[in-house]
Scaffold this motif. Structure first.
Motif, mmCIF file in Angstrom:
data_model
loop_
_atom_site.group_PDB
_atom_site.id
_atom_site.type_symbol
_atom_site.label_atom_id
_atom_site.label_comp_id
_atom_site.label_asym_id
_atom_site.label_seq_id
_atom_site.Cartn_x
_atom_site.Cartn_y
_atom_site.Cartn_z
ATOM 1 N N ASP A 56 57.470 35.534 25.327
ATOM 2 C CA ASP A 56 57.147 35.557 23.908
ATOM 3 C C ASP A 56 56.035 36.552 23.589
ATOM 4 O OD1 ASP A 56 57.334 34.801 21.238
ATOM 5 O OD2 ASP A 56 55.829 33.223 21.459
ATOM 6 N N GLU A 57 56.370 37.570 22.804
ATOM 7 C CA GLU A 57 55.456 38.625 22.378
ATOM 8 C C GLU A 57 54.732 39.279 23.558
ATOM 9 O OE1 GLU A 57 54.533 38.106 17.795
ATOM 10 O OE2 GLU A 57 53.162 36.935 19.009
ATOM 11 N N LYS A 58 55.490 39.517 24.638
ATOM 12 C CA LYS A 58 54.974 40.283 25.769
ATOM 13 C C LYS A 58 55.862 41.514 25.958
ATOM 14 C CE LYS A 58 53.001 36.492 28.492
ATOM 15 N NZ LYS A 58 53.517 35.303 27.830
ATOM 16 N N ALA A 59 55.256 42.648 26.251
ATOM 17 C CA ALA A 59 56.018 43.884 26.441
ATOM 18 C C ALA A 59 56.745 43.863 27.776
ATOM 19 C CB ALA A 59 55.091 45.092 26.345
ATOM 20 N N SER A 60 57.523 44.893 28.003
ATOM 21 C CA SER A 60 58.503 44.896 29.088
ATOM 22 C C SER A 60 57.918 44.945 30.493
ATOM 23 C CB SER A 60 59.438 46.090 28.912
ATOM 24 O OG SER A 60 60.387 46.136 29.945
ATOM 25 N N GLN A 61 56.640 45.253 30.641
ATOM 26 C CA GLN A 61 56.112 45.503 31.978
ATOM 27 C C GLN A 61 56.308 44.326 32.934
ATOM 28 O OE1 GLN A 61 54.851 46.458 29.219
ATOM 29 N NE2 GLN A 61 53.682 48.339 29.365
ATOM 30 N N GLY A 112 55.437 37.581 13.094
ATOM 31 C CA GLY A 112 55.354 38.334 14.334
ATOM 32 C C GLY A 112 56.691 38.779 14.897
ATOM 33 N N ARG A 113 56.703 38.979 16.218
ATOM 34 C CA ARG A 113 57.901 39.302 16.997
ATOM 35 C C ARG A 113 58.601 40.588 16.557
ATOM 36 N NH1 ARG A 113 56.568 34.396 16.649
ATOM 37 N NH2 ARG A 113 56.293 33.267 18.591
ATOM 38 N N CYS A 114 57.834 41.533 16.036
ATOM 39 C CA CYS A 114 58.379 42.846 15.639
ATOM 40 C C CYS A 114 59.487 42.743 14.599
ATOM 41 C CB CYS A 114 58.913 43.605 16.853
ATOM 42 S SG CYS A 114 57.639 44.294 17.905
ATOM 43 N N GLU A 157 40.399 38.237 21.721
ATOM 44 C CA GLU A 157 40.558 39.516 22.407
ATOM 45 C C GLU A 157 41.869 39.565 23.184
ATOM 46 O OE1 GLU A 157 37.047 39.970 24.765
ATOM 47 O OE2 GLU A 157 35.759 40.410 23.043
ATOM 48 N N LYS A 158 42.194 38.480 23.868
ATOM 49 C CA LYS A 158 43.436 38.432 24.642
ATOM 50 C C LYS A 158 44.659 38.492 23.733
ATOM 51 C CE LYS A 158 41.838 35.991 28.788
ATOM 52 N NZ LYS A 158 41.943 34.741 29.594
ATOM 53 N N ARG A 163 49.391 41.090 21.501
ATOM 54 C CA ARG A 163 50.240 41.365 20.340
ATOM 55 C C ARG A 163 50.362 42.854 20.058
ATOM 56 N NH1 ARG A 163 48.119 36.432 16.356
ATOM 57 N NH2 ARG A 163 49.087 34.738 17.574
ATOM 58 N N SER A 164 49.251 43.586 20.201
ATOM 59 C CA SER A 164 49.313 45.030 19.930
ATOM 60 C C SER A 164 50.156 45.746 20.980
ATOM 61 C CB SER A 164 47.907 45.627 19.876
ATOM 62 O OG SER A 164 47.235 45.489 21.110
#
Length: 210
Positions: A56-61, A112-114, A157-158, A163-164
Motif C-alpha cells: 500500500d502506497e509503496k513504490a516498486s523497489q 491517495g494512491r495516485c 517524516e516516514k 507517500r512522495s
C-alpha cells in the motif's frame, strides 16, 4: 463519457486529509474510497488482501516476492495470475484498474494512491492536496494516537517520504507540488470544517455542480 465526477485528494499525514475527504464525500453524496480499495482490489484479482496491504502506497523497489516467495501462496479461488511474480507494479496495475472502474460507475472521492494520475484522462475530476503546518500535524497525531511529539514527528517524516516516493515513482509528477493539483490547501488555517467548505465550493465551481 457519463456525468460522473471524481475528487482525488492527496494529503500529508496529520493534516486531517482522510477526515476531510470522508466528510466532503458525505456532504456531496458521493462514494468515498481509501483503505476500501485494498479489499476491492483483492476481490477483483482473487489475490489475498495481505499483498495489497504490504504494497500500500509503496513504490516498486520492494518486491513482494521477496516477502512471500515468488509464486502465489495466498491466491484465492478463481484468481488469475497477473504475473509470474508479484511486484508492487503488478499490484498497482490491479488497483489502478479498480479505481478506473469505480470512477466509470459513479461519482466518488479517492484518498491517495495516485488516483489523480490514474484518472488523468477523466473529463470531470478535481485534484486537491491537503497540507498543514508541522505544529498542527504533530498536535493532531499526538491527540489521535496518544504519542509523544517526538514520535509524531518521526511518523510524519516516514509517511511523507513513503507517500512522495510512491507518488513520484508512479505519476512522474511531484507529490505536494502546487503544479500537480488544481487546489492546494492548508487545513491548519481554516480548520477541518472550514477546509471542507472551501474545497466544496472550489469543486462546485470547477466541475460546475449545482
Amino acid at each position: 463519457m457519463n456525468e460522473h465526477y471524481v475528487i482525488n485528494l492527496g494529503r500529508q499525514l496529520g493534516s486531517g486529509g482522510k477526515e476531510i475527504g470522508e466528510k466532503l464525500a458525505k456532504e456531496l453524496g458521493i462514494a468515498f474510497y481509501d483503505k476500501e480499495l485494498i479489499n476491492l482490489a483483492s476481490k477483483e484479482s482473487g489475490l489475498c488482501k495481505e499483498f495489497f496491504e504490504k504494497a500500500d502506497e509503496k513504490a516498486s523497489q520492494s518486491l513482494l516476492g521477496g516477502l512471500f516467495g515468488s509464486r502465489f501462496p495466498f491466491i484465492t479461488e478463481g484468481a488469475y495470475p497477473y504475473n509470474s511474480y508479484l511486484s508492487n507494479d503488478s499490484l498497482f496495475k490491479i488497483q489502478s484498474d479498480v479505481i478506473r472502474q469505480l470512477a466509470e460507475q459513479q461519482s466518488c472521492l479517492f484518498v491517495g494512491r495516485c488516483a489523480d494520475y490514474i484518472l488523468r484522462d477523466h473529463p470531470r475530476c478535481c485534484n486537491v492536496f491537503v497540507s498543514a503546518s508541522p505544529e498542527a500535524r504533530i498536535e493532531r497525531l499526538m491527540r489521535l494516537h496518544h504519542i509523544t511529539a517526538e514520535k509524531a514527528e518521526e511518523l510524519m517524516e516516514k509517511a511523507d517520504k513513503k507517500r512522495s516516493t510512491y507518488y513520484n515513482y508512479y505519476s512522474y509528477k511531484t507529490w505536494g507540488a502546487a503544479a500537480t493539483y488544481h487546489l492546494c490547501i492548508d487545513s491548519s488555517v481554516l480548520g477541518i470544517e472550514g477546509t471542507i467548505d472551501f474545497i466544496k465550493q472550489f469543486v462546485k465551481l470547477k466541475l460546475q455542480l449545482p
